[in-house]
Design a protein around this motif. Structure first.
Motif, PDB file in Angstrom:
ATOM      1  N   PHE A  63       0.835  -1.204   0.000  1.00  0.00           N
ATOM      2  CA  PHE A  63       0.000   0.000   0.000  1.00  0.00           C
ATOM      3  C   PHE A  63       0.871   1.257   0.000  1.00  0.00           C
ATOM      4  O   PHE A  63       0.604   2.207  -0.742  1.00  0.00           O
ATOM      5  N   VAL A  64       1.922   1.245   0.799  1.00  0.00           N
ATOM      6  CA  VAL A  64       2.810   2.408   0.893  1.00  0.00           C
ATOM      7  C   VAL A  64       3.502   2.667  -0.441  1.00  0.00           C
ATOM      8  O   VAL A  64       3.596   3.815  -0.900  1.00  0.00           O
ATOM      9  N   ASP A  65       3.980   1.608  -1.104  1.00  0.00           N
ATOM     10  CA  ASP A  65       4.687   1.789  -2.369  1.00  0.00           C
ATOM     11  C   ASP A  65       3.771   2.276  -3.494  1.00  0.00           C
ATOM     12  O   ASP A  65       4.240   2.867  -4.460  1.00  0.00           O
ATOM     13  N   ARG A  66       2.453   2.066  -3.357  1.00  0.00           N
ATOM     14  CA  ARG A  66       1.515   2.420  -4.420  1.00  0.00           C
ATOM     15  C   ARG A  66       0.793   3.738  -4.178  1.00  0.00           C
ATOM     16  O   ARG A  66      -0.012   4.158  -5.005  1.00  0.00           O
ATOM     17  N   HIS A  67       1.028   4.375  -3.029  1.00  0.00           N
ATOM     18  CA  HIS A  67       0.295   5.596  -2.711  1.00  0.00           C
ATOM     19  C   HIS A  67       1.242   6.689  -2.222  1.00  0.00           C
ATOM     20  O   HIS A  67       2.409   6.431  -1.933  1.00  0.00           O
ATOM     21  N   ARG A  68       0.721   7.888  -2.140  1.00  0.00           N
ATOM     22  CA  ARG A  68       1.523   9.045  -1.736  1.00  0.00           C
ATOM     23  C   ARG A  68       1.913   8.937  -0.270  1.00  0.00           C
ATOM     24  O   ARG A  68       1.053   8.772   0.597  1.00  0.00           O
ATOM     25  N   LYS A  69       3.229   9.046  -0.039  1.00  0.00           N
ATOM     26  CA  LYS A  69       3.743   8.891   1.333  1.00  0.00           C
ATOM     27  C   LYS A  69       3.238  10.001   2.249  1.00  0.00           C
ATOM     28  O   LYS A  69       2.885   9.771   3.402  1.00  0.00           O
ATOM     29  N   LYS A  70       3.181  11.212   1.720  1.00  0.00           N
ATOM     30  CA  LYS A  70       2.720  12.346   2.517  1.00  0.00           C
ATOM     31  C   LYS A  70       1.272  12.147   2.955  1.00  0.00           C
ATOM     32  O   LYS A  70       0.928  12.397   4.111  1.00  0.00           O
ATOM     33  N   PRO A 117       6.631   2.839   7.635  1.00  0.00           N
ATOM     34  CA  PRO A 117       7.334   2.658   6.358  1.00  0.00           C
ATOM     35  C   PRO A 117       7.192   3.861   5.433  1.00  0.00           C
ATOM     36  O   PRO A 117       8.126   4.180   4.687  1.00  0.00           O
ATOM     37  N   ALA A 118       6.048   4.556   5.478  1.00  0.00           N
ATOM     38  CA  ALA A 118       5.880   5.758   4.663  1.00  0.00           C
ATOM     39  C   ALA A 118       6.873   6.833   5.084  1.00  0.00           C
ATOM     40  O   ALA A 118       7.507   7.491   4.242  1.00  0.00           O
ATOM     41  N   SER A 119       7.037   7.003   6.380  1.00  0.00           N
ATOM     42  CA  SER A 119       7.997   7.973   6.898  1.00  0.00           C
ATOM     43  C   SER A 119       9.423   7.576   6.536  1.00  0.00           C
ATOM     44  O   SER A 119      10.247   8.429   6.181  1.00  0.00           O
ATOM     45  N   ALA A 120       9.714   6.267   6.612  1.00  0.00           N
ATOM     46  CA  ALA A 120      11.058   5.789   6.277  1.00  0.00           C
ATOM     47  C   ALA A 120      11.386   6.053   4.808  1.00  0.00           C
ATOM     48  O   ALA A 120      12.493   6.475   4.469  1.00  0.00           O
ATOM     49  N   VAL A 121      10.418   5.809   3.922  1.00  0.00           N
ATOM     50  CA  VAL A 121      10.636   6.079   2.500  1.00  0.00           C
ATOM     51  C   VAL A 121      10.802   7.580   2.272  1.00  0.00           C
ATOM     52  O   VAL A 121      11.642   8.009   1.476  1.00  0.00           O
ATOM     53  N   ALA A 122      10.016   8.390   2.984  1.00  0.00           N
ATOM     54  CA  ALA A 122      10.109   9.843   2.850  1.00  0.00           C
ATOM     55  C   ALA A 122      11.504  10.347   3.217  1.00  0.00           C
ATOM     56  O   ALA A 122      12.040  11.255   2.572  1.00  0.00           O
ATOM     57  N   VAL A 123      12.090   9.757   4.254  1.00  0.00           N
ATOM     58  CA  VAL A 123      13.450  10.135   4.642  1.00  0.00           C
ATOM     59  C   VAL A 123      14.409   9.877   3.492  1.00  0.00           C
ATOM     60  O   VAL A 123      15.268  10.717   3.163  1.00  0.00           O
ATOM     61  N   GLY A 124      14.276   8.720   2.836  1.00  0.00           N
ATOM     62  CA  GLY A 124      15.143   8.388   1.713  1.00  0.00           C
ATOM     63  C   GLY A 124      14.973   9.349   0.540  1.00  0.00           C
ATOM     64  O   GLY A 124      15.908   9.558  -0.236  1.00  0.00           O
ATOM     65  N   LEU A 181       3.664  19.576   7.881  1.00  0.00           N
ATOM     66  CA  LEU A 181       3.729  18.545   6.839  1.00  0.00           C
ATOM     67  C   LEU A 181       2.792  18.877   5.682  1.00  0.00           C
ATOM     68  O   LEU A 181       3.141  18.702   4.507  1.00  0.00           O
ATOM     69  N   LEU A 182       1.605  19.384   5.986  1.00  0.00           N
ATOM     70  CA  LEU A 182       0.599  19.651   4.954  1.00  0.00           C
ATOM     71  C   LEU A 182       1.008  20.794   4.029  1.00  0.00           C
ATOM     72  O   LEU A 182       0.893  20.678   2.799  1.00  0.00           O
ATOM     73  N   PHE A 183       1.515  21.887   4.579  1.00  0.00           N
ATOM     74  CA  PHE A 183       1.746  23.092   3.783  1.00  0.00           C
ATOM     75  C   PHE A 183       3.215  23.347   3.429  1.00  0.00           C
ATOM     76  O   PHE A 183       3.497  24.104   2.499  1.00  0.00           O
ATOM     77  N   TRP A 184       4.152  22.737   4.156  1.00  0.00           N
ATOM     78  CA  TRP A 184       5.558  23.100   3.971  1.00  0.00           C
ATOM     79  C   TRP A 184       6.366  22.013   3.265  1.00  0.00           C
ATOM     80  O   TRP A 184       7.290  22.306   2.510  1.00  0.00           O
ATOM     81  N   ILE A 185       6.030  20.750   3.517  1.00  0.00           N
ATOM     82  CA  ILE A 185       6.868  19.644   3.052  1.00  0.00           C
ATOM     83  C   ILE A 185       6.287  19.019   1.785  1.00  0.00           C
ATOM     84  O   ILE A 185       5.108  18.636   1.755  1.00  0.00           O
ATOM     85  N   ARG A 186       7.120  18.904   0.770  1.00  0.00           N
ATOM     86  CA  ARG A 186       6.757  18.165  -0.446  1.00  0.00           C
ATOM     87  C   ARG A 186       7.651  16.945  -0.539  1.00  0.00           C
ATOM     88  O   ARG A 186       8.875  17.053  -0.532  1.00  0.00           O
ATOM     89  N   ILE A 187       7.041  15.764  -0.613  1.00  0.00           N
ATOM     90  CA  ILE A 187       7.795  14.509  -0.664  1.00  0.00           C
ATOM     91  C   ILE A 187       7.697  13.929  -2.074  1.00  0.00           C
ATOM     92  O   ILE A 187       6.594  13.595  -2.530  1.00  0.00           O
ATOM     93  N   PRO A 188       8.812  13.832  -2.803  1.00  0.00           N
ATOM     94  CA  PRO A 188       8.767  13.226  -4.147  1.00  0.00           C
ATOM     95  C   PRO A 188       8.287  11.777  -4.055  1.00  0.00           C
ATOM     96  O   PRO A 188       8.668  11.039  -3.149  1.00  0.00           O
ATOM     97  N   ASP A 189       7.432  11.382  -4.996  1.00  0.00           N
ATOM     98  CA  ASP A 189       6.887  10.023  -4.966  1.00  0.00           C
ATOM     99  C   ASP A 189       7.302   9.246  -6.200  1.00  0.00           C
ATOM    100  O   ASP A 189       7.481   9.805  -7.291  1.00  0.00           O
ATOM    101  N   GLN A 190       7.451   7.947  -6.006  1.00  0.00           N
ATOM    102  CA  GLN A 190       7.734   7.015  -7.097  1.00  0.00           C
ATOM    103  C   GLN A 190       6.838   5.807  -6.862  1.00  0.00           C
ATOM    104  O   GLN A 190       7.049   5.032  -5.930  1.00  0.00           O
ATOM    105  N   PHE A 191       5.807   5.665  -7.691  1.00  0.00           N
ATOM    106  CA  PHE A 191       4.772   4.674  -7.428  1.00  0.00           C
ATOM    107  C   PHE A 191       5.067   3.341  -8.108  1.00  0.00           C
ATOM    108  O   PHE A 191       5.678   3.275  -9.173  1.00  0.00           O
ATOM    109  N   VAL A 192       4.570   2.270  -7.484  1.00  0.00           N
ATOM    110  CA  VAL A 192       4.546   0.949  -8.103  1.00  0.00           C
ATOM    111  C   VAL A 192       3.187   0.801  -8.765  1.00  0.00           C
ATOM    112  O   VAL A 192       2.154   0.849  -8.088  1.00  0.00           O
ATOM    113  N   LYS A 193       3.130   0.643 -10.083  1.00  0.00           N
ATOM    114  CA  LYS A 193       1.867   0.640 -10.806  1.00  0.00           C
ATOM    115  C   LYS A 193       1.293  -0.763 -10.978  1.00  0.00           C
ATOM    116  O   LYS A 193       0.194  -0.930 -11.484  1.00  0.00           O
TER     117      LYS A 193
END
Length: 424
Positions: A63-70, A117-124, A181-193
């Protein structure tokens, strides 16, 4: 560099939120113990949080890999805040019971299985790979700073306004982190389709990846065993042992806990400032071995607050090094598109022994080790020459056992062929 600055802002806001949550947890322990006078009822609060977390982690990674981490992080934080609001509402209405807390903790455990795991991916995504160890040190610093100060702040607020005031402060700290997190942080995403027909398909892919990266899987298995020995004593036994051997001195217990947090802070600062280690796998297990050797064993043979405080520092300083080296290995060897699934597997495997340790530690102390040390047999008298006699000596003997076993597992892991390959 811009992403790193944003991560620092995120780290500060999340630390504020964690401080509020930690104060709430501490206050709920005080409240629950006042209601039941049962140590087991308090242990079950942690148990009800860990078990859903571990179970849901089995399929949360897909679920985490397929959706927005933020989005996942925001929703998980909202649900956790709703749990705090529910406790506040039940308390205000006079309907709060310990079983309500068990249910709320279980719900929070489910959300944490997605949030972590979403937070861990966001750190990366936000932090350069050569700064992962330093960031891990920052996290250890903030977490241990919270360990030191949250009980004092919670006690002061509890005296001033009771549990209700602490819950309100927790909700305010949540709002701070949420809006940052909502207004200041943008987390790049890479989805599994890829479309998964089974919720377990993703976790199967995570395990399949670990079949190729066997060293990482062996780290997870050995860390599960290390977590078991650690939770067997520190989670349940440390506070009762110190109280039993110090004549019920809460001041001594507070001092020991403060030094444990201070050791973690010192370790976190050092990790955040030092250069990244080249032999990261060795760093994991040598740090763990030192923690067991000088922490658990000194805690077992110590007879007063000075030695227990020294043991607390020795046990906690190496912990940030363990986490920093493990995170550095994971982020460098796991592809970004697989990280959610692999981190979820890590949570399911590495933390699966914690609930067992939590429950088994209390049982062994009450029904095995304490009666054994008070039985007056020759083996008990011989062991008493090492750990002392009287109330709490059985729990001290448990620290002796976990120190020896944890040290042995840590050192043997250094010679594991698959793990050693990760040094290359």
């Amino acid at each position: 560099m811009e992403n790193l600055k944003k991560y620092i802002v995120l780290w500060i806001s999340q630390s504020i939120s964690q401080l509020g949550s930690s104060m709430t947890s501490f206050a709920l322990v005080l409240w629950a113990y006042e209601q039941s006078r049962s140590a087991l009822s308090v242990s079950l609060m942690s148990f009800c949080n860990y078990v859903p977390f571990i179970f849901v982690s089995i399929f949360a990674g897909t679920f985490v890999d397929r959706h927005r981490k933020k989005t996942i992080m925001l929703v998980a934080d909202c649900i956790a805040a709703a749990g705090t609001a529910a406790v506040f509402g039940l308390l205000s209405a006079g309907w709060l019971e310990i079983r309500n807390i068990y249910i709320i903790n279980a719900v929070i455990g489910v959300t944490t299985a997605f949030q972590q795991p979403a937070s861990a991916v966001a750190v990366g995504k936000l932090v350069p790979k050569d700064k992962i160890s330093n960031v891990s040190g920052m996290n250890s610093f903030s977490q241990n700073l919270i360990v030191v100060f949250s009980p004092m702040l919670a006690a002061a607020l509890f005296a001033a306004g009771g549990l209700s005031l602490i819950l309100l402060v927790d909700l305010l700290s949540f709002m701070t982190a949420f809006f940052v997190l909502l207004f200041w942080i943008r987390i790049p995403d890479q989805f599994v389709k890829k479309d998964y027909r089974s919720p377990f398909a993703g976790i199967a892919e995570g395990f399949a990846f670990l079949q190729k990266e066997r060293g990482i899987f062996h780290i997870m298995l050995t860390m599960a065993l290390i977590n078991f020995f650690s939770r067997l004593t520190y989670e349940n036994i440390l506070s009762p042992m110190v109280l039993a051997r110090s004549g019920g001195s809460s001041m001594t217990l507070g001092m020991v806990n403060a030094f444990m947090g201070a050791g973690g802070i010192a370790g976190g600062i050092f990790v955040s400032l030092k250069k990244e280690s080249r032999r990261k796998a060795d760093g994991i297990y040598l740090s763990a071995a030192l923690s067991f050797l000088f922490g658990d064993l000194l805690m077992a043979v110590g007879r007063n607050g000075f030695w227990w405080s020294a043991a607390a520092i020795a046990a906690s300083i190496p912990i940030p090094f363990i986490m920093a080296n493990q995170n550095a290995i994971l982020y460098k060897r796991v592809p970004a598109e697989m990280q959610g699934r692999v981190f979820a597997v890590r949570n399911a495997v590495q933390y699966s022994t914690i609930p067992v340790g939590i429950l088994l530690g209390g049982y062994l102390a009450d029904y095995v080790f304490e009666p054994f040390m008070n039985a007056g047999t020759k083996p008990a008298m011989l062991l008493g020459q090492i750990v002392g006699k009287g109330s709490g000596s059985g729990m001290a003997a448990m620290f002796l056992c976990t120190g020896i076993c944890g040290f042995a597992v840590s050192m043997l892991s250094c010679f594991n062929r698959e793990i050693r390959k990760l040094n290359e």
